[in-house]
Write an enzyme that holds these catalytic residues in place. Structure first.
Site, PDB file in Angstrom:
ATOM      1  N   TYR A   1      -4.673   3.777   2.187  1.00 44.89           N
ATOM      2  CA  TYR A   1      -6.074   3.371   2.127  1.00 44.89           C
ATOM      3  C   TYR A   1      -7.021   4.516   2.489  1.00 44.89           C
ATOM      4  CZ  TYR A   1      -3.416  -0.895   2.196  1.00 44.89           C
ATOM      5  OH  TYR A   1      -2.478  -1.841   1.912  1.00 44.89           O
TER       6      TYR A   1
ATOM      7  N   TYR B   1      -3.879 -11.812   2.105  1.00 45.71           N
ATOM      8  CA  TYR B   1      -3.452 -10.476   1.662  1.00 45.71           C
ATOM      9  C   TYR B   1      -2.029 -10.594   1.127  1.00 45.71           C
ATOM     10  CZ  TYR B   1      -1.880  -5.696   1.518  1.00 45.71           C
ATOM     11  OH  TYR B   1      -1.366  -4.506   1.075  1.00 45.71           O
TER      12      TYR B   1
ATOM     13  N   ASP C   1       4.335 -16.549   1.014  1.00 46.83           N
ATOM     14  CA  ASP C   1       4.488 -15.115   1.248  1.00 46.83           C
ATOM     15  C   ASP C   1       4.752 -14.925   2.745  1.00 46.83           C
ATOM     16  OD1 ASP C   1       4.178 -12.448   1.808  1.00 46.83           O
ATOM     17  OD2 ASP C   1       2.384 -12.177   0.573  1.00 46.83           O
TER      18      ASP C   1
ATOM     19  N   LYS D   1       8.936  -6.388   4.880  1.00 53.44           N
ATOM     20  CA  LYS D   1       8.598  -5.805   6.181  1.00 53.44           C
ATOM     21  C   LYS D   1       9.773  -5.766   7.165  1.00 53.44           C
ATOM     22  CE  LYS D   1       3.706  -5.486   6.042  1.00 53.44           C
ATOM     23  NZ  LYS D   1       2.778  -6.255   5.216  1.00 53.44           N
TER      24      LYS D   1
HETATM   25  C1  LIG Z   1       2.444  -6.131   3.787  1.00 54.01           C
HETATM   26  C2  LIG Z   1       2.334  -7.378   3.003  1.00 54.01           C
HETATM   27  C3  LIG Z   1       2.563  -7.389   1.610  1.00 54.01           C
HETATM   28  C4  LIG Z   1       2.862  -6.134   0.832  1.00 54.01           C
HETATM   29  O1  LIG Z   1       4.074  -5.546   1.198  1.00 54.01           O
HETATM   30  P1  LIG Z   1       4.336  -3.983   0.849  1.00 54.01           P
HETATM   31  O2  LIG Z   1       5.733  -3.755   1.295  1.00 54.01           O
HETATM   32  O3  LIG Z   1       3.319  -3.206   1.635  1.00 54.01           O
HETATM   33  O4  LIG Z   1       4.151  -3.840  -0.610  1.00 54.01           O
HETATM   34  C5  LIG Z   1       2.464  -8.597   0.958  1.00 54.01           C
HETATM   35  N1  LIG Z   1       2.184  -9.731   1.617  1.00 54.01           N
HETATM   36  C6  LIG Z   1       1.978  -9.765   2.943  1.00 54.01           C
HETATM   37  C7  LIG Z   1       1.697 -11.065   3.621  1.00 54.01           C
HETATM   38  C8  LIG Z   1       2.030  -8.587   3.678  1.00 54.01           C
HETATM   39  O5  LIG Z   1       1.787  -8.622   5.000  1.00 54.01           O
END
Ligand SMILES: *Cc1c(COP(=O)(O)O)cnc(C)c1O
Length: 441
Positions: free
Chosen positions: A26, A161, A262, A291
């Site tokens: 960013y 996000y 997600d 993550k």
């Molecule tokens: C970090 C994140 C993403 C994206 O993951 P990347 O490995 O950075 O592409 C998608 N959704 C959520 C909820 C996240 O915290």
């Protein structure tokens, strides 16, 4: 082989090269802020490369970020090191087309076992954003296979996000977020208001009705609802009642829409439940993990789906899921992920998360009284101080480093999600740093 590593005192040279050539998350090019140079990391501590004063007298910083939610066991963990080293001696990678291997198969089976019942099939990919792309592709293709070609849109709530590639950007909060620039170019999705805040709050019937009316009005064009369960992360660090997940589950069933959760940030214990969906006792059709999947060692993500979704796709006109990243199922990453899950489940992790939660509550309680602080909230191993203004990043970071802690505030938020192995003294120190950053940022 000659030793190619630069001596540690080359910190200044590294910074100059970094500035010249290296893009950071960013950021502009060249960057406007000087990054800290890290030489190594161990336990919950990041060791600074250079005695140039970057640490304001500290050689090491306590990590308050878990490297963006991922390093739940801390750094340089002997068990994860051993898993990586052992796998390295066998193979670090082979293609996944036409070949398979034990770490990927065992990881997939393990994920099916520990995620909510009904999720049966696992697509392994490289990063969280890609796992969201795959989730969306699965849902769109499911409806296409059933001849419902009009069901191509997604519904989400504001404040979310989901990553930085194209489909994820289209379901991030369209206002004030990092992807506002692309409104008008992205697929136009359906946005509900952000869910009312507070984990321990009852479901607001008016908000539930708002969700119902939107889903009902768009049911014919909606492929899926996609949300972050319980915690909205990079979209604003907001918590909501698991009750809204049950509302969404019921509405999706009633109106024939798939549900994608997600859990890239929330998965693997962060909120106090192994998966945030467990707070609500629901199963989505599709779940994204990433993550902390590898304990922060390597990049890996997974998209899980139900039998229904997999069957729908596989019995369609084009009976395959046309997605296959080069590094799909990477043996090194899947081996470490397996070890990380075993390490987590082999200990009393709920007690550790509760201990950190108690420490964060105690250490951050006083921050409510500070001028400029709008809200303080804690859930599981997540602590957030929200200001009534945008953070002065440089000043806030400097204040935290002075306390010997690494934090990475954004927008109006100073927040922490420490590794689960963070001791009580270090949790207290992180809290002091958050408070100092809030006062000076
Ligand atoms: C970090 C994140 C993403 C994206 O993951 P990347 O490995 O950075 O592409 C998608 N959704 C959520 C909820 C996240 O915290």
């Amino acid at each position: 082989m000659p030793d190619q590593l630069q001596p540690l005192s080359a910190g200044a040279e590294l910074l100059a090269l970094d500035r010249q050539h290296v893009w950071h998350p960013y950021g502009p090019m060249p960057g406007r802020q000087e990054p800290l140079v890290i030489a190594s990391a161990s336990g919950v501590r990041l060791r600074l490369a250079d005695p140039s004063g970057q640490g304001q007298g500290h050689d090491e910083l306590v990590d308050g970020m878990s490297s963006w939610w991922s390093a739940i066991h801390g750094y340089n963990h002997p068990v994860l090191n051993e898993a990586a080293t052992a796998q390295l001696g066998r193979m670090s990678h082979v293609m996944f087309g036409g070949l398979t291997h034990e770490p990927a198969v065992r990881l997939a089976a393990r994920l099916v076992e520990i995620t909510p019942p009904g999720l049966e099939h696992v697509f392994l990919c490289d990063s969280g954003s890609v796992s969201v792309e795959v989730a969306v592709k699965m849902c769109l293709q499911y409806w296409r296979s059933l001849g419902r070609t009009g069901k191509t849109r997604l519904l989400t709530w504001r404040g979310g996000y989901h990553g930085d590639t194209w489909q994820p950007m289209a379901v991030c909060d369209p206002e004030g977020g990092m992807h506002e620039l692309w409104q008008g170019h992205l697929p136009r999705q359906v946005f509900a208001d952000a869910p009312p805040g507070g984990f321990d709050t009852p479901v607001d019937p008016a908000y539930a009705e708002h969700l119902r009316s939107l889903i009902a009005a768009h049911a014919d064009e909606l492929a899926a609802v996609i949300v972050e369960p319980v915690v909205q992360g990079a979209g604003g660090m907001r918590f909501h009642s698991p009750g809204y997940l049950r509302v969404l589950r019921d509405l999706c069933d009633e109106y024939g829409v798939l549900l994608i959760l997600d859990e890239i940030a929330t998965g693997f214990g962060r909120t106090g439940a192994l998966f945030a969906a467990d707070h609500a006792g629901i199963t989505p059709e599709v779940m994204c993990l990433g993550k902390s999947l590898t304990g922060g060692y390597l990049t890996l993500a997974a998209t899980l789906c139900t039998e229904r979704v997999a069957d729908g796709i596989s019995q369609g006109e084009v009976p395959v899921l046309a997605h296959g990243p080069t590094f799909m199922g990477n043996p090194l990453a899947t081996a470490v992920a397996l070890a990380s899950i075993d390490l987590l489940l082999g200990q009393d992790w709920p007690t550790e998360v509760k201990r950190i939660e108690a420490g964060l509550r105690e250490g951050l309680a006083g921050a409510v009284q500070l001028p400029g602080v709008r809200d303080v909230r804690v859930l599981g191993a997540i602590g957030v101080v929200q200001l009534d203004h945008d953070v002065d990043m440089a000043a806030a970071t400097r204040a935290a480093v002075r306390e010997g802690v690494w934090l990475r505030p954004f927008r109006d938020l100073i927040y922490t999600m420490p590794p689960f192995v963070t001791g009580d003294d270090d949790v207290a120190r992180i809290c002091r740093a958050v408070v100092a950053a809030a006062q000076e940022g």
